[in-house]
Design a protein around this motif. Structure first.
Motif, PDB file in Angstrom:
ATOM      1  N   LEU A  14       0.842  -1.202   0.000  1.00 29.12           N
ATOM      2  CA  LEU A  14       0.000   0.000   0.000  1.00 29.12           C
ATOM      3  C   LEU A  14       0.877   1.252   0.000  1.00 29.12           C
ATOM      4  N   GLY A  15       2.190   1.036  -0.112  1.00 29.27           N
ATOM      5  CA  GLY A  15       3.104   2.164  -0.182  1.00 29.27           C
ATOM      6  C   GLY A  15       3.664   2.588   1.158  1.00 29.27           C
ATOM      7  N   GLY A  16       3.979   1.631   2.030  1.00 24.37           N
ATOM      8  CA  GLY A  16       4.506   1.950   3.350  1.00 24.37           C
ATOM      9  C   GLY A  16       5.889   2.578   3.292  1.00 24.37           C
ATOM     10  N   LYS A  17       6.301   3.148   4.418  1.00 22.09           N
ATOM     11  CA  LYS A  17       7.567   3.877   4.484  1.00 22.09           C
ATOM     12  C   LYS A  17       8.771   2.967   4.262  1.00 22.09           C
ATOM     13  N   ALA A  18       8.647   1.691   4.598  1.00 22.40           N
ATOM     14  CA  ALA A  18       9.791   0.777   4.508  1.00 22.40           C
ATOM     15  C   ALA A  18      10.089   0.349   3.074  1.00 22.40           C
ATOM     16  N   LEU A  19       9.190   0.632   2.141  1.00 24.06           N
ATOM     17  CA  LEU A  19       9.332   0.102   0.787  1.00 24.06           C
ATOM     18  C   LEU A  19      10.628   0.545   0.109  1.00 24.06           C
ATOM     19  N   MET A  20      10.988   1.818   0.240  1.00 24.69           N
ATOM     20  CA  MET A  20      12.190   2.311  -0.428  1.00 24.69           C
ATOM     21  C   MET A  20      13.433   1.584   0.066  1.00 24.69           C
ATOM     22  N   SER A  21      13.470   1.288   1.369  1.00 22.50           N
ATOM     23  CA  SER A  21      14.605   0.549   1.916  1.00 22.50           C
ATOM     24  C   SER A  21      14.652  -0.869   1.348  1.00 22.50           C
ATOM     25  N   LEU A  23      13.516  -1.848  -1.595  1.00 15.16           N
ATOM     26  CA  LEU A  23      13.989  -1.744  -2.976  1.00 15.16           C
ATOM     27  C   LEU A  23      15.500  -1.530  -3.022  1.00 15.16           C
ATOM     28  N   SER A  24      16.004  -0.731  -2.096  1.00 11.27           N
ATOM     29  CA  SER A  24      17.433  -0.449  -2.059  1.00 11.27           C
ATOM     30  C   SER A  24      18.245  -1.709  -1.765  1.00 11.27           C
ATOM     31  N   THR A  25      17.797  -2.520  -0.789  1.00 15.59           N
ATOM     32  CA  THR A  25      18.552  -3.741  -0.466  1.00 15.59           C
ATOM     33  C   THR A  25      18.499  -4.736  -1.619  1.00 15.59           C
ATOM     34  N   LEU A  26      17.367  -4.796  -2.315  1.00 16.34           N
ATOM     35  CA  LEU A  26      17.264  -5.690  -3.472  1.00 16.34           C
ATOM     36  C   LEU A  26      18.277  -5.320  -4.545  1.00 16.34           C
ATOM     37  N   ASN A  27      18.396  -4.031  -4.806  1.00 20.13           N
ATOM     38  CA  ASN A  27      19.240  -3.571  -5.909  1.00 20.13           C
ATOM     39  C   ASN A  27      20.703  -3.383  -5.519  1.00 20.13           C
ATOM     40  N   SER A  28      21.047  -3.702  -4.294  1.00 21.64           N
ATOM     41  CA  SER A  28      22.454  -3.629  -3.886  1.00 21.64           C
ATOM     42  C   SER A  28      23.004  -5.009  -3.541  1.00 21.64           C
ATOM     43  N   SER A  90      14.316  -6.567   4.680  1.00 23.88           N
ATOM     44  CA  SER A  90      15.684  -6.172   4.372  1.00 23.88           C
ATOM     45  C   SER A  90      16.422  -7.417   3.873  1.00 23.88           C
ATOM     46  N   VAL A  91      16.636  -7.480   2.559  1.00 27.91           N
ATOM     47  CA  VAL A  91      17.188  -8.673   1.916  1.00 27.91           C
ATOM     48  C   VAL A  91      18.717  -8.647   2.036  1.00 27.91           C
ATOM     49  N   GLU A  92      19.283  -9.635   2.727  1.00 25.95           N
ATOM     50  CA  GLU A  92      20.729  -9.698   2.922  1.00 25.95           C
ATOM     51  C   GLU A  92      21.446  -9.801   1.575  1.00 25.95           C
ATOM     52  N   HIS A  93      22.704  -9.348   1.529  1.00 26.90           N
ATOM     53  CA  HIS A  93      23.441  -9.156   0.285  1.00 26.90           C
ATOM     54  C   HIS A  93      23.429 -10.394  -0.610  1.00 26.90           C
ATOM     55  N   TYR A  94      23.625 -11.586  -0.044  1.00 27.26           N
ATOM     56  CA  TYR A  94      23.706 -12.810  -0.847  1.00 27.26           C
ATOM     57  C   TYR A  94      22.410 -13.619  -0.833  1.00 27.26           C
ATOM     58  N   CYS A  95      21.348 -13.064  -0.265  1.00 34.92           N
ATOM     59  CA  CYS A  95      20.109 -13.832  -0.071  1.00 34.92           C
ATOM     60  C   CYS A  95      19.547 -14.352  -1.388  1.00 34.92           C
ATOM     61  N   LEU A  96      19.343 -13.463  -2.341  1.00 35.74           N
ATOM     62  CA  LEU A  96      18.714 -13.869  -3.596  1.00 35.74           C
ATOM     63  C   LEU A  96      19.601 -14.856  -4.355  1.00 35.74           C
ATOM     64  N   GLU A  97      20.895 -14.630  -4.348  1.00 34.11           N
ATOM     65  CA  GLU A  97      21.818 -15.552  -5.005  1.00 34.11           C
ATOM     66  C   GLU A  97      21.718 -16.950  -4.402  1.00 34.11           C
ATOM     67  N   GLU A 229      16.062  -9.812   6.987  1.00 33.68           N
ATOM     68  CA  GLU A 229      15.757  -9.204   8.270  1.00 33.68           C
ATOM     69  C   GLU A 229      14.441  -8.436   8.184  1.00 33.68           C
ATOM     70  N   LEU A 230      13.742  -8.353   9.299  1.00 34.50           N
ATOM     71  CA  LEU A 230      12.512  -7.576   9.377  1.00 34.50           C
ATOM     72  C   LEU A 230      12.308  -7.073  10.792  1.00 34.50           C
ATOM     73  N   GLU A 231      11.488  -6.044  10.897  1.00 42.43           N
ATOM     74  CA  GLU A 231      11.133  -5.520  12.209  1.00 42.43           C
ATOM     75  C   GLU A 231       9.925  -6.290  12.715  1.00 42.43           C
ATOM     76  N   VAL A 232      10.065  -6.928  13.851  1.00 39.56           N
ATOM     77  CA  VAL A 232       8.984  -7.737  14.414  1.00 39.56           C
ATOM     78  C   VAL A 232       8.061  -6.850  15.231  1.00 39.56           C
ATOM     79  N   ALA A 233       6.764  -6.897  14.911  1.00 46.95           N
ATOM     80  CA  ALA A 233       5.786  -6.104  15.654  1.00 46.95           C
ATOM     81  C   ALA A 233       5.657  -6.646  17.076  1.00 46.95           C
ATOM     82  N   ARG A 234       5.714  -5.786  18.052  1.00 43.49           N
ATOM     83  CA  ARG A 234       5.611  -6.176  19.454  1.00 43.49           C
ATOM     84  C   ARG A 234       4.208  -5.878  19.972  1.00 43.49           C
ATOM     85  N   GLN A 235       3.521  -6.923  20.446  1.00 39.76           N
ATOM     86  CA  GLN A 235       2.174  -6.699  20.970  1.00 39.76           C
ATOM     87  C   GLN A 235       2.199  -5.828  22.214  1.00 39.76           C
ATOM     88  N   SER A 236       3.317  -5.797  22.928  1.00 34.57           N
ATOM     89  CA  SER A 236       3.409  -4.972  24.122  1.00 34.57           C
ATOM     90  C   SER A 236       3.292  -3.490  23.790  1.00 34.57           C
TER      91      SER A 236
END
Length: 291
Positions: A14-21, A23-28, A90-97, A229-236
């Motif tokens: 839906l266009g969240g703030k994390a999207l640009m990051s 895309l950046s990890t994918l392309n690096s 956040s896709v680690e550098h060698y993840c896709l490979e 990596e991802l940010e885990v939502a905390r129910q607390s």
């Protein structure tokens, strides 16, 4: 950096703030996908500006909902490998490979996911719960009978148990379900239909999706050397009303899944009772610790 011409990435968003990051990890990374399809509903697409690189395209979808948007994107994918990806990964550098290597090593009838890591702790999001051994053994018996704790399975309560790479015995772990945040498919194996009939957030859609893939003869594998990596939502951090809503919708979705796979279990309700009691206890302790 290697430009891999055979990979399409499909991101339902839906266009969240994390999207640009994301895309950046994918392309690096060590493998740069040939195309990245950002699948966003038409109303949001009018204001979208995510085409930060030549391989990024905005796909305006006539539908709304994670599963429907992703299925629409799958139908547009043109390349041999298709990575479904959430917009906050956040896709680690060698993840896709490594995922491509795994798919090539294991054959065409396989879907592969990386290990998912909590970006704040550096540990698996599916790390085995900690606590007194006896209490944990009782809990796992209640949830799954004599089989107890079994990573990579959907237990008898309908709860999906993940794989922790720190305790895995091999690089490739065959499982009963894959988390929907990051999965590499062969294009011919894609589930292109919108299989999610429930309105709102698609709780538990990954276990339904996994069930459909397995019905088609697709093996599900976690490659423990590939990491996201991802940010885990905390129910607390949620309000009590939001927690109640989250539990309710998750339970309804779990019942939908169990009905769809023709399973019934009183353990499912016990699972939610234990989860809710645990949350209340944690919330009470947090309140008592406040100055």
């Amino acid at each position: 950096m290697q430009d891999n011409n055979s990979i399409t990435v499909v991101i339902a968003t839906l266009g969240g703030k994390a999207l640009m990051s994301t895309l950046s990890t994918l392309n690096s990374g060590s493998f740069v996908p040939r195309e990245i399809l950002v699948c966003i509903p038409e109303r949001e697409a009018d204001h979208a500006d995510f085409a930060a690189a030549e391989n990024v395209s905005i796909v305006a979808t006539p539908c709304r909902g994670q599963v429907a948007q992703r299925a629409f994107g799958f139908r547009q994918a043109r390349h041999e490998y298709v990575l479904q990806l959430d917009d906050d990964m956040s896709v680690e550098h060698y993840c896709l490979e490594r995922l491509v290597e795994a798919s090539q090593a294991l054959g065409s009838n396989v879907a592969v996911s990386p290990a998912l890591i909590d970006e704040h702790t550096g540990r698996s999001v599916y790390e085995r719960p900690r606590g007194p051994k006896l209490l944990l053994d009782i809990y796992f018996w209640l949830m799954n009978g004599v089989n107890g704790y079994q990573p990579g399975t959907i237990d008898r309560a309908g709860s999906a148990v993940g794989v922790d790479p720190a305790t895995a015995k091999s690089r490739f772990v065959e499982v009963e379900w894959l988390a929907g945040g990051c999965i590499l498919h062969r294009r011919e194996n894609l589930v292109r239909e919108d299989f999610w009939a429930r309105p709102g957030k698609a709780y538990c859609e990954d276990v339904v999706h996994s069930h459909l893939l397995r019905q088609r003869g697709i093996r599900l594998v976690v490659d423990t050397t590939a990491r996201c990596e991802l940010e885990v939502a905390r129910q607390s951090a949620m309000t009590f009303r939001a927690v109640l809503s989250d539990f309710y919708h998750d339970l309804c979705a779990r019942r939908y899944y169990m009905k769809r796979v023709s399973r019934t279990s009183a353990r499912m309700y016990l699972y939610y009772l234990v989860r809710f009691a645990s949350h209340l206890w944690g919330r009470l302790r947090w309140k008592r610790s406040e100055p």
